[in-house]
Design a protein around this motif. Sequence first.
Motif, PDB file in Angstrom:
ATOM      1  N   HIS A 128      28.989  37.381  44.781  1.00 12.54           N
ATOM      2  CA  HIS A 128      29.955  37.517  43.698  1.00 12.54           C
ATOM      3  C   HIS A 128      29.968  38.953  43.196  1.00 12.54           C
ATOM      4  CE1 HIS A 128      31.493  36.991  39.516  1.00 12.54           C
ATOM      5  NE2 HIS A 128      32.232  36.039  40.082  1.00 12.54           N
ATOM      6  N   SER A 129      31.132  39.422  42.741  1.00 11.06           N
ATOM      7  CA  SER A 129      31.274  40.754  42.148  1.00 11.06           C
ATOM      8  C   SER A 129      31.813  40.640  40.730  1.00 11.06           C
ATOM      9  CB  SER A 129      32.219  41.618  42.983  1.00 11.06           C
ATOM     10  OG  SER A 129      32.458  42.859  42.340  1.00 11.06           O
ATOM     11  N   GLU A 130      31.315  41.506  39.844  1.00  6.81           N
ATOM     12  CA  GLU A 130      31.815  41.558  38.470  1.00  6.81           C
ATOM     13  C   GLU A 130      33.184  42.241  38.386  1.00  6.81           C
ATOM     14  OE1 GLU A 130      27.580  41.926  35.997  1.00  6.81           O
ATOM     15  OE2 GLU A 130      28.928  43.645  36.118  1.00  6.81           O
ATOM     16  N   GLU A 131      33.567  42.934  39.446  1.00  2.41           N
ATOM     17  CA  GLU A 131      34.811  43.716  39.423  1.00  2.41           C
ATOM     18  C   GLU A 131      36.032  42.803  39.265  1.00  2.41           C
ATOM     19  OE1 GLU A 131      36.957  47.321  41.968  1.00  2.41           O
ATOM     20  OE2 GLU A 131      35.249  46.249  42.819  1.00  2.41           O
ATOM     21  N   ASN A 132      37.090  43.352  38.655  1.00  2.00           N
ATOM     22  CA  ASN A 132      38.360  42.629  38.489  1.00  2.00           C
ATOM     23  C   ASN A 132      38.185  41.303  37.751  1.00  2.00           C
ATOM     24  OD1 ASN A 132      38.973  43.773  41.787  1.00  2.00           O
ATOM     25  ND2 ASN A 132      39.907  44.649  39.961  1.00  2.00           N
ATOM     26  N   GLY A 133      37.261  41.267  36.792  1.00  2.00           N
ATOM     27  CA  GLY A 133      37.048  40.058  36.002  1.00  2.00           C
ATOM     28  C   GLY A 133      36.208  38.998  36.686  1.00  2.00           C
ATOM     29  N   GLY A 134      35.678  39.322  37.864  1.00  2.00           N
ATOM     30  CA  GLY A 134      34.838  38.377  38.599  1.00  2.00           C
ATOM     31  C   GLY A 134      35.521  37.871  39.849  1.00  2.00           C
ATOM     32  N   VAL A 135      34.923  38.132  41.006  1.00  2.00           N
ATOM     33  CA  VAL A 135      35.518  37.747  42.289  1.00  2.00           C
ATOM     34  C   VAL A 135      34.425  37.164  43.188  1.00  2.00           C
ATOM     35  CG1 VAL A 135      36.683  38.584  44.381  1.00  2.00           C
ATOM     36  CG2 VAL A 135      37.276  39.554  42.142  1.00  2.00           C
ATOM     37  N   ASP A 136      34.683  35.999  43.756  1.00  2.00           N
ATOM     38  CA  ASP A 136      33.759  35.425  44.732  1.00  2.00           C
ATOM     39  C   ASP A 136      33.908  36.174  46.053  1.00  2.00           C
ATOM     40  OD1 ASP A 136      32.690  33.515  43.035  1.00  2.00           O
ATOM     41  OD2 ASP A 136      34.234  32.030  43.548  1.00  2.00           O
ATOM     42  N   CYS A 137      32.759  36.475  46.664  1.00  2.00           N
ATOM     43  CA  CYS A 137      32.764  37.234  47.922  1.00  2.00           C
ATOM     44  C   CYS A 137      32.339  36.332  49.080  1.00  2.00           C
ATOM     45  CB  CYS A 137      31.876  38.456  47.767  1.00  2.00           C
ATOM     46  SG  CYS A 137      32.426  39.562  46.426  1.00  2.00           S
ATOM     47  N   ILE A 138      31.982  36.917  50.204  1.00  2.00           N
ATOM     48  CA  ILE A 138      31.740  36.133  51.425  1.00  2.00           C
ATOM     49  C   ILE A 138      30.451  35.324  51.329  1.00  2.00           C
ATOM     50  CG2 ILE A 138      31.373  36.300  53.923  1.00  2.00           C
ATOM     51  CD1 ILE A 138      33.145  38.823  53.870  1.00  2.00           C
ATOM     52  N   GLY A 139      29.433  35.869  50.664  1.00  2.00           N
ATOM     53  CA  GLY A 139      28.221  35.100  50.421  1.00  2.00           C
ATOM     54  C   GLY A 139      27.217  35.070  51.555  1.00  2.00           C
ATOM     55  N   ILE A 140      27.187  36.113  52.381  1.00  2.00           N
ATOM     56  CA  ILE A 140      26.170  36.178  53.436  1.00  2.00           C
ATOM     57  C   ILE A 140      24.843  36.683  52.870  1.00  2.00           C
ATOM     58  CG2 ILE A 140      25.542  37.284  55.620  1.00  2.00           C
ATOM     59  CD1 ILE A 140      28.504  37.223  56.376  1.00  2.00           C
ATOM     60  N   PHE A 141      24.902  37.640  51.949  1.00  2.00           N
ATOM     61  CA  PHE A 141      23.716  38.093  51.228  1.00  2.00           C
ATOM     62  C   PHE A 141      23.697  37.440  49.843  1.00  2.00           C
ATOM     63  CE2 PHE A 141      23.849  42.121  53.871  1.00  2.00           C
ATOM     64  CZ  PHE A 141      22.608  41.944  54.472  1.00  2.00           C
ATOM     65  N   PRO A 142      22.554  36.905  49.406  1.00  2.00           N
ATOM     66  CA  PRO A 142      22.470  36.300  48.077  1.00  2.00           C
ATOM     67  C   PRO A 142      22.310  37.371  46.998  1.00  2.00           C
ATOM     68  CG  PRO A 142      20.337  36.147  49.158  1.00  2.00           C
ATOM     69  CD  PRO A 142      21.272  36.787  50.147  1.00  2.00           C
ATOM     70  N   GLY A 143      23.247  37.472  46.100  1.00  2.00           N
ATOM     71  CA  GLY A 143      23.134  38.467  45.044  1.00  2.00           C
ATOM     72  C   GLY A 143      24.480  38.815  44.445  1.00  2.00           C
ATOM     73  N   GLN A 144      24.451  39.806  43.559  1.00  2.00           N
ATOM     74  CA  GLN A 144      25.609  40.153  42.748  1.00  2.00           C
ATOM     75  C   GLN A 144      25.999  41.622  42.916  1.00  2.00           C
ATOM     76  OE1 GLN A 144      27.017  37.655  40.747  1.00  2.00           O
ATOM     77  NE2 GLN A 144      25.520  36.326  41.761  1.00  2.00           N
ATOM     78  N   VAL A 145      27.268  41.909  42.644  1.00  2.00           N
ATOM     79  CA  VAL A 145      27.773  43.275  42.546  1.00  2.00           C
ATOM     80  C   VAL A 145      28.048  43.533  41.071  1.00  2.00           C
ATOM     81  CG1 VAL A 145      29.500  44.926  43.326  1.00  2.00           C
ATOM     82  CG2 VAL A 145      28.819  43.041  44.837  1.00  2.00           C
ATOM     83  N   LYS A 146      27.376  44.540  40.508  1.00  2.96           N
ATOM     84  CA  LYS A 146      27.398  44.771  39.065  1.00  2.96           C
ATOM     85  C   LYS A 146      28.019  46.127  38.727  1.00  2.96           C
ATOM     86  CE  LYS A 146      23.816  43.074  36.838  1.00  2.96           C
ATOM     87  NZ  LYS A 146      24.326  41.736  36.502  1.00  2.96           N
ATOM     88  N   PHE A 147      28.584  46.232  37.536  1.00  4.82           N
ATOM     89  CA  PHE A 147      29.240  47.451  37.054  1.00  4.82           C
ATOM     90  C   PHE A 147      28.203  48.396  36.443  1.00  4.82           C
ATOM     91  CE2 PHE A 147      32.265  49.253  33.642  1.00  4.82           C
ATOM     92  CZ  PHE A 147      32.664  50.304  34.473  1.00  4.82           C
ATOM     93  N   PHE A 148      28.271  49.691  36.791  1.00  6.67           N
ATOM     94  CA  PHE A 148      27.373  50.666  36.165  1.00  6.67           C
ATOM     95  C   PHE A 148      27.582  50.699  34.647  1.00  6.67           C
ATOM     96  CE2 PHE A 148      27.077  52.951  40.372  1.00  6.67           C
ATOM     97  CZ  PHE A 148      25.701  52.861  40.490  1.00  6.67           C
ATOM     98  N   GLY A 149      28.815  50.503  34.209  1.00  5.31           N
ATOM     99  CA  GLY A 149      29.108  50.487  32.785  1.00  5.31           C
ATOM    100  C   GLY A 149      29.923  51.687  32.336  1.00  5.31           C
ATOM    101  N   THR A 150      30.566  51.539  31.196  1.00  8.06           N
ATOM    102  CA  THR A 150      31.409  52.621  30.672  1.00  8.06           C
ATOM    103  C   THR A 150      30.598  53.649  29.891  1.00  8.06           C
ATOM    104  OG1 THR A 150      31.876  51.258  28.723  1.00  8.06           O
ATOM    105  CG2 THR A 150      33.461  51.166  30.534  1.00  8.06           C
ATOM    106  N   ASP A 151      29.353  53.302  29.538  1.00  3.83           N
ATOM    107  CA  ASP A 151      28.494  54.203  28.775  1.00  3.83           C
ATOM    108  C   ASP A 151      27.169  54.380  29.517  1.00  3.83           C
ATOM    109  OD1 ASP A 151      27.757  55.829  26.628  1.00  3.83           O
ATOM    110  OD2 ASP A 151      26.850  54.166  25.523  1.00  3.83           O
ATOM    111  N   HIS A 152      27.290  54.750  30.796  1.00  3.55           N
ATOM    112  CA  HIS A 152      26.121  54.820  31.676  1.00  3.55           C
ATOM    113  C   HIS A 152      25.319  56.090  31.399  1.00  3.55           C
ATOM    114  CE1 HIS A 152      23.801  53.402  34.979  1.00  3.55           C
ATOM    115  NE2 HIS A 152      24.116  54.392  35.798  1.00  3.55           N
ATOM    116  N   LYS A 153      23.995  55.956  31.339  1.00  2.25           N
ATOM    117  CA  LYS A 153      23.124  57.096  31.029  1.00  2.25           C
ATOM    118  C   LYS A 153      21.915  57.110  31.959  1.00  2.25           C
ATOM    119  CE  LYS A 153      24.125  57.522  26.050  1.00  2.25           C
ATOM    120  NZ  LYS A 153      25.224  56.541  25.952  1.00  2.25           N
ATOM    121  N   ASP A 154      21.315  58.298  32.114  1.00  2.00           N
ATOM    122  CA  ASP A 154      20.074  58.383  32.874  1.00  2.00           C
ATOM    123  C   ASP A 154      18.890  58.037  31.971  1.00  2.00           C
ATOM    124  OD1 ASP A 154      19.470  60.634  31.338  1.00  2.00           O
ATOM    125  OD2 ASP A 154      19.906  62.073  32.946  1.00  2.00           O
TER     126      ASP A 154
END
Length: 216
Positions: A94-120
């Motif tokens: 699954h990906s958080e992009e575009n409000g949430g999109v189901d993906c192919i699901g071969i690897f177990p895990g998520q695609v996450k947004f770095f964020g609009t206020d990303h910092k080191d």
Amino acid sequence: MTEQTVAVIDYGMGNLHSVKSALEHVAPEQKVVVTSDPAVVAEADRVIFPGVGAIRDCMAEINRLGFDKLLREQVATGKPVLGICVGMQALMNHSEENGGVDCIGIFPGQVKFFGTDHKDASGCPLKVPHMGWNQVNHNDHPLWVDIPQDSRFYFVHSFYVRVDDESLVAATCEYGVKFHTALTRGNLFAVQFHPEKSHTAGLQLLKNFLSWDGRA
């Protein structure tokens, strides 16, 4: 040496000329085919699954053309498969992009947004998308042969992968957070960066893929 065929999957999302050119540069004896024909992909000796753009549009075309099912079948055959950039993200659950999109699901895990206020770590702002060169810390998988530790690769992405099973991680990178830069399971390997745009290290990875037998 018998000529082998490398199929680069084309589902209409991005110019694949640079991928094809890089492959032909490192292995002129192999036949590189950019194709949207599932039959050609099924007959190839190796498969590359690239991707650029928004995941919703990418998944719509992947599903419409039947490449979701085809990729699962190709991975099941033991044939070497390489995912690149959004191609890697599309292999997740699954990906958080575009409000949430189901993906192919071969690897177990998520695609996450770095964020609009990303910092080191010291609180300094970091630009999103993560664009440009960054160091990659890798394991000893065959695709890293002759690639020094902390080599720099070229990235362009606003979303990053977090896999559920750490044993699948083949490399990590730091950009405000540590993220999973490369994943592998059996004959499948996937990277977030663009090897075709990463000069010496990227070309070496493609060369390694083209001689890989699909085993760790």
